[in-house]
Write an enzyme that holds these catalytic residues in place. Structure first.
Site, PDB file in Angstrom:
ATOM      1  N   TYR A 278       0.808  -1.224   0.000  1.00 51.78           N
ATOM      2  CA  TYR A 278       0.000   0.000   0.000  1.00 51.78           C
ATOM      3  C   TYR A 278       0.845   1.280   0.000  1.00 51.78           C
ATOM      4  CZ  TYR A 278      -3.926  -3.019   1.394  1.00 51.78           C
ATOM      5  OH  TYR A 278      -4.873  -4.014   1.457  1.00 51.78           O
ATOM      6  N   GLY A 282      -0.066   5.564  -6.391  1.00 45.23           N
ATOM      7  CA  GLY A 282      -0.883   4.951  -7.427  1.00 45.23           C
ATOM      8  C   GLY A 282      -2.223   5.644  -7.492  1.00 45.23           C
ATOM      9  N   PHE A 283      -3.279   4.838  -7.654  1.00 44.46           N
ATOM     10  CA  PHE A 283      -4.607   5.413  -7.748  1.00 44.46           C
ATOM     11  C   PHE A 283      -5.271   5.391  -6.378  1.00 44.46           C
ATOM     12  CE2 PHE A 283      -8.870   5.500 -10.168  1.00 44.46           C
ATOM     13  CZ  PHE A 283      -8.772   6.868 -10.325  1.00 44.46           C
ATOM     14  N   CYS A 289     -14.218  -2.910   1.308  1.00 42.53           N
ATOM     15  CA  CYS A 289     -13.851  -2.714   2.718  1.00 42.53           C
ATOM     16  C   CYS A 289     -13.409  -1.296   3.055  1.00 42.53           C
ATOM     17  CB  CYS A 289     -12.747  -3.699   3.111  1.00 42.53           C
ATOM     18  SG  CYS A 289     -13.234  -5.440   3.007  1.00 42.53           S
ATOM     19  N   ARG A 352     -17.331  -2.971  -6.579  1.00 41.31           N
ATOM     20  CA  ARG A 352     -17.826  -2.188  -5.450  1.00 41.31           C
ATOM     21  C   ARG A 352     -16.857  -1.052  -5.104  1.00 41.31           C
ATOM     22  NH1 ARG A 352     -19.085  -6.946  -1.210  1.00 41.31           N
ATOM     23  NH2 ARG A 352     -17.185  -7.728  -2.215  1.00 41.31           N
TER      24      ARG A 352
END
Length: 464
Positions: A278, A282-283, A289, A352
């Site tokens: 993480y 990035g995006f 979650c 989602r």
């Protein structure tokens, strides 16, 4: 003293031979300078400490610590006793008498909130005067916390202008950040979490590598600008961790939850929580979650009357990353935009709260036609059962749900051929090959497809 020669295109550089330890001058005998003086002498280097404060000079010269730090007085005293440590106010002469100069002067906050370069400029002028007329290759190692670009933008020009010499040819420059924690600085020097050497020439890298070899045989060699930046990023990250843990504590207390027990378990996870996972630009985050649980924590805190400004700002920061992608597309003036990767991450068909759907919905409102490809999402992918996520969560999916299947193309080359511009949201060989093959299409890359982008591809990323 024995020397070793290195040849460059412009000159022959002479540096101390491998078995000879370079002598070192250290400018600034505050916290970092005093610790470095003691520890480098402990490694067998002759060290000259330099400071304008006569009291500090006298203390170092007597082997006394000017600050309260465990084992520092003993280490300094041993260096003085062995004849390895001296101290002076004369920086010019210290440069003439040594091979390497470590710059550890103060960099206080300026009136405008930036960095005050006064002490760097003053030290650079004196160092340059010492360098002028000196024979041999001298290295200047900046150690201060400074904005990226300062070493080459502030120190280097002064050294060149006053000395009449050229950086990289007549003398070396590097940025060598320190990672010393107050209270355990001596131990941190001898057992460093990492050693970073940012430089532009081989001779400087070799000299600095040899200095640190006894405590770190595998230093990280990089550019000066990256080395400058990592120092700031490290400290901002540490500040972030402190604030995050404190916000967890403020959330847990009114719930009757032991915050230390929570964080003890949290820090045991070395795979996700305390790792590189993480931590690559990035995006935006998405999925089933993270978005809903960030909102849930904010709601719990709100009902308890607890203010969690850092956690509460996560949605704002995440939305800004999505907005950046939208603005980059708008700058291309594309009328038809291709999307490579729809799910919130590759290897799944889970739409989602996928962040790209929010960007697509905004572009659609601009009148942009959208076409898309995803290796796992097809026209047969069921979108039912997502109503609960679109009602109060992902408005992008709610906006696109009806027409999404009509946007899908089975072949990635079809997307590349039809689109005026493309957003790449998943990193895969299939998409790398497609982007390279269709090199006339502007590409907005939110995942960094290439470590070094091909020169013939019109590609731009968020944060790289």
């Amino acid at each position: 003293m024995e020397y070793r020669k290195f040849s460059t295109q412009d000159a022959e550089i002479i540096i101390p031979a491998p078995r000879v330890k370079p002598s070192i001058s250290i400018v600034g005998l505050g916290y970092v300078g005093a610790v470095s003086t003691a520890c480098l002498a402990a490694l067998g280097h002759e060290v000259i400490g330099v400071d304008l404060d006569q009291q500090k000079v006298d203390q170092i010269g007597r082997g006394e610590s000017p600050i309260h730090e465990a084992d520092l007085t003993e280490t300094l005293s041993a260096g003085v006793k062995d004849g390895l440590i001296n101290a002076t106010q004369d920086l010019r002469q210290a440069v003439r008498d040594t091979d390497v100069t470590f710059v550890s002067v103060g960099t206080p906050t300026a009136v405008d909130g930036g960095c005050d370069y006064t002490y760097i400029e003053q030290a650079s002028e004196a160092m340059a005067e010492g360098l002028r007329g000196k024979k041999g290759f001298h290295v200047f190692a900046m150690r201060c916390s400074i904005p990226p670009g300062t070493t080459m933008g502030v120190m280097a020009p002064i050294l060149e202008r006053i000395s009449g010499k050229v950086a990289g040819r007549d003398f070396g420059i590097c940025f060598n950040p320190e990672f010393l924690r107050e209270g355990v600085a001596i131990d941190d020097f001898h057992n460093p979490p990492k050693t970073v050497i940012g430089t532009t020439d081989f001779a400087t890298a070799e000299i600095m590598r040899r200095i640190y070899e006894p405590v770190d045989a595998d230093p990280i060699l990089t550019t000066i600008e990256v080395a400058e930046t990592i120092k700031y990023v490290d400290n901002v990250w540490h500040a972030t961790k402190v604030c995050f843990a404190n916000e967890v504590g403020r959330l847990c207390k009114p719930l009757g939850v032991d915050s230390h027990a929570v964080m003890d378990i949290f820090t045991q996870d070395q795979k996700l929580n305390l790792s590189a996972y993480y931590l690559k630009p990035g995006f935006a985050y998405g999925g089933s979650c993270l978005p809903k649980e960030v909102r849930a924590v904010q709601h719990v805190a709100s009902t308890l009357g607890v203010n969690l400004p850092m956690i509460s700002s996560l949605e704002t920061s995440n939305s800004e990353q999505i907005q950046q992608a939208v603005e980059m597309v708008r700058k291309t003036k594309a009328k038809r935009v291709g999307i490579l990767g729809l799910a919130f991450k590759p290897g799944t068909d889970d739409l989602r709260e996928s962040p790209i759907l929010e960007a697509m919905a905004e572009l659609q409102r601009d009148g942009v036609e959208l076409i898309a490809h995803d290796a796992a999402v097809t026209k047969d992918t069921p979108l039912g059962g997502l109503a609960s996520y679109t009602k109060y969560g992902s408005q992008g999916l709610a906006t696109l749900a009806v027409g999404l299947k009509d946007m899908l193309r089975e072949d990635v080359d079809a997307v590349m051929a039809e689109a005026d511009a493309v957003i790449v949201c998943h990193s895969s060989d299939e998409y790398r090959n497609a982007v390279s093959k269709h090199n006339g299409v502007p590409v907005i890359d939110v995942v960094r497809l290439f470590g070094s982008a091909p020169s013939d591809v019109a590609i731009d990323g968020i944060g790289w």
